[in-house]
Design a protein around this motif. Structure first.
Motif, PDB file in Angstrom:
ATOM      1  N   TYR A 272     -42.680 -16.354 -19.938  1.00  0.00           N
ATOM      2  CA  TYR A 272     -43.451 -17.274 -19.098  1.00  0.00           C
ATOM      3  C   TYR A 272     -43.253 -16.990 -17.612  1.00  0.00           C
ATOM      4  CZ  TYR A 272     -39.087 -19.797 -18.241  1.00  0.00           C
ATOM      5  OH  TYR A 272     -37.817 -20.131 -17.874  1.00  0.00           O
ATOM      6  N   LEU A 273     -42.178 -16.300 -17.250  1.00  0.00           N
ATOM      7  CA  LEU A 273     -41.948 -15.989 -15.844  1.00  0.00           C
ATOM      8  C   LEU A 273     -43.022 -15.066 -15.280  1.00  0.00           C
ATOM      9  CD1 LEU A 273     -38.077 -15.430 -15.721  1.00  0.00           C
ATOM     10  CD2 LEU A 273     -39.366 -17.464 -15.059  1.00  0.00           C
ATOM     11  N   ALA A 282     -51.184 -26.256 -16.688  1.00  0.00           N
ATOM     12  CA  ALA A 282     -50.827 -25.252 -17.691  1.00  0.00           C
ATOM     13  C   ALA A 282     -49.396 -24.757 -17.495  1.00  0.00           C
ATOM     14  CB  ALA A 282     -51.810 -24.079 -17.633  1.00  0.00           C
ATOM     15  N   LEU A 283     -48.916 -24.804 -16.261  1.00  0.00           N
ATOM     16  CA  LEU A 283     -47.558 -24.351 -15.966  1.00  0.00           C
ATOM     17  C   LEU A 283     -46.505 -25.426 -16.236  1.00  0.00           C
ATOM     18  CD1 LEU A 283     -48.150 -22.456 -12.601  1.00  0.00           C
ATOM     19  CD2 LEU A 283     -47.582 -21.425 -14.800  1.00  0.00           C
ATOM     20  N   SER A 284     -46.933 -26.652 -16.504  1.00  0.00           N
ATOM     21  CA  SER A 284     -45.987 -27.765 -16.626  1.00  0.00           C
ATOM     22  C   SER A 284     -44.883 -27.528 -17.651  1.00  0.00           C
ATOM     23  CB  SER A 284     -46.746 -29.060 -16.941  1.00  0.00           C
ATOM     24  OG  SER A 284     -47.550 -29.447 -15.852  1.00  0.00           O
ATOM     25  N   PRO A 285     -45.199 -27.115 -18.898  1.00  0.00           N
ATOM     26  CA  PRO A 285     -44.101 -26.888 -19.859  1.00  0.00           C
ATOM     27  C   PRO A 285     -43.147 -25.800 -19.387  1.00  0.00           C
ATOM     28  CG  PRO A 285     -46.244 -26.982 -20.967  1.00  0.00           C
ATOM     29  CD  PRO A 285     -46.520 -26.889 -19.505  1.00  0.00           C
ATOM     30  N   SER A 286     -43.691 -24.774 -18.736  1.00  0.00           N
ATOM     31  CA  SER A 286     -42.852 -23.666 -18.284  1.00  0.00           C
ATOM     32  C   SER A 286     -41.935 -24.083 -17.148  1.00  0.00           C
ATOM     33  CB  SER A 286     -43.730 -22.495 -17.838  1.00  0.00           C
ATOM     34  OG  SER A 286     -44.515 -22.008 -18.909  1.00  0.00           O
ATOM     35  N   VAL A 287     -42.381 -25.014 -16.301  1.00  0.00           N
ATOM     36  CA  VAL A 287     -41.552 -25.448 -15.176  1.00  0.00           C
ATOM     37  C   VAL A 287     -40.285 -26.129 -15.677  1.00  0.00           C
ATOM     38  CG1 VAL A 287     -41.437 -27.019 -13.197  1.00  0.00           C
ATOM     39  CG2 VAL A 287     -43.478 -25.626 -13.567  1.00  0.00           C
ATOM     40  N   GLU A 288     -40.414 -26.928 -16.717  1.00  0.00           N
ATOM     41  CA  GLU A 288     -39.236 -27.603 -17.278  1.00  0.00           C
ATOM     42  C   GLU A 288     -38.254 -26.565 -17.835  1.00  0.00           C
ATOM     43  OE1 GLU A 288     -36.515 -29.524 -19.905  1.00  0.00           O
ATOM     44  OE2 GLU A 288     -38.094 -28.158 -20.590  1.00  0.00           O
ATOM     45  N   LEU A 289     -38.783 -25.561 -18.555  1.00  0.00           N
ATOM     46  CA  LEU A 289     -37.928 -24.483 -19.065  1.00  0.00           C
ATOM     47  C   LEU A 289     -37.297 -23.712 -17.917  1.00  0.00           C
ATOM     48  CD1 LEU A 289     -39.983 -22.948 -22.019  1.00  0.00           C
ATOM     49  CD2 LEU A 289     -37.833 -24.196 -22.169  1.00  0.00           C
ATOM     50  N   ARG A 355     -45.059 -30.904 -10.193  1.00  0.00           N
ATOM     51  CA  ARG A 355     -44.424 -29.641 -10.547  1.00  0.00           C
ATOM     52  C   ARG A 355     -43.655 -29.062  -9.358  1.00  0.00           C
ATOM     53  NH1 ARG A 355     -46.284 -31.745 -14.329  1.00  0.00           N
ATOM     54  NH2 ARG A 355     -44.206 -32.632 -14.007  1.00  0.00           N
ATOM     55  N   LEU A 356     -44.216 -29.219  -8.161  1.00  0.00           N
ATOM     56  CA  LEU A 356     -43.503 -28.751  -6.969  1.00  0.00           C
ATOM     57  C   LEU A 356     -42.218 -29.538  -6.759  1.00  0.00           C
ATOM     58  CD1 LEU A 356     -46.401 -28.212  -4.402  1.00  0.00           C
ATOM     59  CD2 LEU A 356     -45.101 -26.464  -5.611  1.00  0.00           C
TER      60      LEU A 356
END
Length: 683
Positions: A272-273, A282-289, A355-356
């Motif tokens: 995801y990086l 769409a980036l929300s789940p990846s931001v938590e990870l 997200r920011l």
């Protein structure tokens, strides 16, 4: 005459005999000359031998013939020159004695301290040879020169010694051991790499159930390399570095440890990086990870690697810093920062602000760790990317937050829902504002706004944040009347206001935003809900009951036929009005289930009892008529069922209000195309 012939013959014989005698004499003389020549040749060889022996004898006896003081001075000089030479030869013998144990393949692995001691002895011996070989050769050269100048030895012998000593002067220190030290250092390099390989298993990430309670929970990683192995690595590194092989050690160390850290991280699944999407949702789940993985990388992996670097490169801090920077780069710390940059570069919308703030919160929690780990000169690229990311996150967050009020006001120009439902903006904003003022984001947003204001030399505090969010909600509230006036049907306008005020009250009550707005403000919305509910019923379903009035039927005295006609007329009017109203309001909705059931119950109570009573009293007048079906279209039970299922939310997709974030120049920089979808992302 006969005598003369005889004499002549005799004379001939005499002459022949004389010739023969002369020939024999000549032959004998030649033989004697030849023998003499051979004898002379043999004598010449012996003479040469004798002359050579005489020359050697002369050279041997020359010191005896030399002055006595010169002979007496030669002895001490020779002794002084031979002493250092003998010591050098003794050390050479010791070096050769070290060769078997140093070249043994498994010696370093089986007894590293012993092997390092042997290498130390070899280094000490080579230093002695390097310091003393030249001196010994110079002293020997001086004594050879002394002997030659005073003719105390054979010149040829002296010349041979001088040539040999001249050759020794050209021998470098590197060649004193015939490559033994190089071979021993190669063995140590191999052992250094083996120690790294034997203790480079990847570390698995384990979730910390208490990580939310403490910023530094489980921040000290467990040791992954035994202390004994670390000590061996350090000792081996010291010997290799002392012999000019530090660069090899740092490269080998960075390769081994960098690969280990990289393997530990990639086991988590970091694909995801590389996500280049511009959609913040769409980036929300990846931001938590990303936040969890970054914390794991920094506090568990890289913190341990820094400590290990310091321990192994204990006496070489600059090399430790450079090596750690290389490991961090190989681990992919720059990829983590690039992902944060991708979030900062995503299209602007309200979800992006959350997200920011997530990104800023993760970086803020790790600020001290970043400063400690990456604060040196060797990590300048990481420092630069981190500063740039923080600035982009702060600027982007403030830009979106400051535009929220304007964007809510711009939504007044958007048409309200055609079905009288709750606009997506009314669904989204309360949840969104509650999140901004909730435990997760309030302090983070305040910190971001404070930092941004400090760059402009301005102050900011929590109260200013609360006031700003309050103004957003108030602006949304001001939109209600504008939207209500956009309906041509006043009944639908009342339904819309009932839905909106009900939703506002229900979703702000017992929330942080509700506390700020106050109970009185909330009660006003509840009262508005009741007011518009009553108005809706009065202006719509409340108009049907009078159509079934009994007026004129009770006192009618002109006969049953006339009464039947009047009942038919009233049923016909009721049916027409009911059908029109039902068909129209079947497309309307009340999203809140409790409110829908309550309104339907009120509608049923306003219609069904009146209809049932009317039919019980006057239905028989028309039920016997041949055209009864034209007038008696519904039973009381049928009406109850129909009215009870009114205003049910439809499963079909419906158009909702949208909120677009624009730049000050009016150009759309991003949009939240559907607030229904946006609201679903809020936790």
């Amino acid at each position: 005459m006969g005598m003369d012939q005889g004499d002549a013959a005799e004379e001939g014989r005499r002459r022949m005999a004389s010739l023969q005698a002369a020939r024999s004499a000549l032959r004998a003389g030649v033989e004697r000359s030849r023998a003499l020549s051979h004898a002379l040749a043999r004598t010449g060889d012996r003479v040469g031998e004798i002359q050579a022996r005489l020359a050697a004898t002369e050279a041997g006896v020359r010191p005896i013939r030399a002055p006595r003081d010169a002979l007496e001075g030669a002895g001490p000089n020779i002794d002084r020159a031979v002493g250092p030479a003998a010591a050098v030869l003794k050390v050479f013998d010791a070096v050769h004695g070290l060769e078997p144990p140093l070249l043994a393949g498994a010696a370093a692995k089986e007894d590293l301290p012993g092997y390092l001691a042997l290498v130390g002895r070899l280094e000490e011996a080579l230093r002695f040879l390097a310091d003393n070989c030249g001196l010994a050769v110079d002293w020997l050269s001086d004594i050879v020169d002394y002997l030659g100048k005073r003719s105390l030895a054979d010149p040829r012998f002296v010349a041979g010694l001088a040539g040999a000593l001249s050759g020794l002067k050209t021998v470098t220190s590197a060649g004193l051991d015939a490559g033994l030290l190089t071979a021993a250092l190669d063995v140590l390099e191999a052992e250094f790499c083996r120690l790294l390989a034997d203790h480079s298993a990847p570390l698995a990430m384990q979730d910390d159930p208490d990580r939310s309670k403490s910023r530094h929970a489980a921040s000290i990683p467990p040791p992954r390399i035994p202390a004994a192995a670390v000590q061996k690595l350090g000792l081996t590194l010291d010997r290799l570095a002392a012999n000019g092989r530090l660069s090899y050690c740092t490269a080998a160390y960075a390769d081994a440890r960098g690969d280990t850290v990289s393997a530990s991280l990639h086991a988590l699944g970091l694909d995801y990086l590389q996500d280049q999407t511009q959609d913040a949702q769409a980036l929300s789940p990846s931001v938590e990870l990303w936040g969890r993985h970054l914390e794991f990388a920094v506090r568990h992996l890289l913190e341990a690697e820094r400590k290990l670097c310091v321990a192994v490169f204990e006496r070489r801090p600059e090399a430790a810093a450079a090596c750690f920077a290389d490991i961090a780069a190989r681990a992919g710390i720059l990829d983590f920062l690039k992902f944060g940059r991708a979030v900062a570069d995503a299209k602007k919308d309200p979800i992006k602000l959350l997200r920011l703030l997530d990104v800023f919160d993760s970086l803020s929690k790790l600020r001290l760790d970043f400063n400690r780990l990456f604060g040196g000169k060797a990590c300048l690229e990481i420092q630069s990317m981190t500063r740039d990311l923080v600035k982009r996150v702060v600027d982007g967050s403030v830009e979106i937050f400051e535009e929220l009020l304007v964007q809510v006001e711009l939504q007044r120009k958007m048409p309200p829902p055609a079905d009288g439902g709750v606009p997506g903006l009314v669904t989204f904003v309360p949840k969104y504002c509650n999140q901004l003022l909730g435990e997760q984001y309030r302090s983070v947003l305040t910190q971001v706004l404070t930092i941004h204001r400090s760059w402009r030399k301005e102050a900011f505090n929590d109260k200013m944040l609360v006031d700003a969010v309050h103004n957003i909600v108030k602006a949304l509230e001001a939109n209600f009347d504008t939207w209500a006036k956009a309906y041509e049907d006043k009944t639908l306008s009342s339904l819309f206001m009932m839905n909106t005020h009900s939703h506002f009250f229900k979703h702000l009550k017992s929330t942080k935003m509700g506390e700020i707005l106050g109970d009185e403000w909330l009660r006003e919305h509840e009262q508005y809900k009741d007011y518009y509910s009553a108005m809706f019923l009065r202006e719509s379903w409340g108009t049907l009951a009078p159509l079934l009035s009994r007026e004129g039927l009770i006192l009618f005295s002109k006969g049953q036929a006339t009464a039947r006609d009047l009942v038919k007329q009233r049923l016909k009017s009721f049916n027409a009005s009911f059908d029109e109203m039902y068909q129209k309001q079947s497309a309307w909705i009340i999203p809140d289930k409790d409110l829908q059931q309550r309104v339907c119950h009120l509608v049923v109570q306003a219609i069904v009892p009146v209809y049932r009573s009317f039919m019980q009293n006057y239905g028989p007048l028309v039920e016997q008529d041949i055209s009864a079906s034209k007038y008696v279209k519904y039973s009381a039970e049928g009406l109850d069922k129909m009215l009870s299922t009114l205003f049910m939310p439809k499963l079909r997709t419906r158009r909702t209000a949208s909120m677009q974030i624009r730049n000050s120049n009016g150009k759309i920089a991003g949009a939240m195309a559907g607030l229904q979808r946006s609201a679903s992302t809020l936790q």
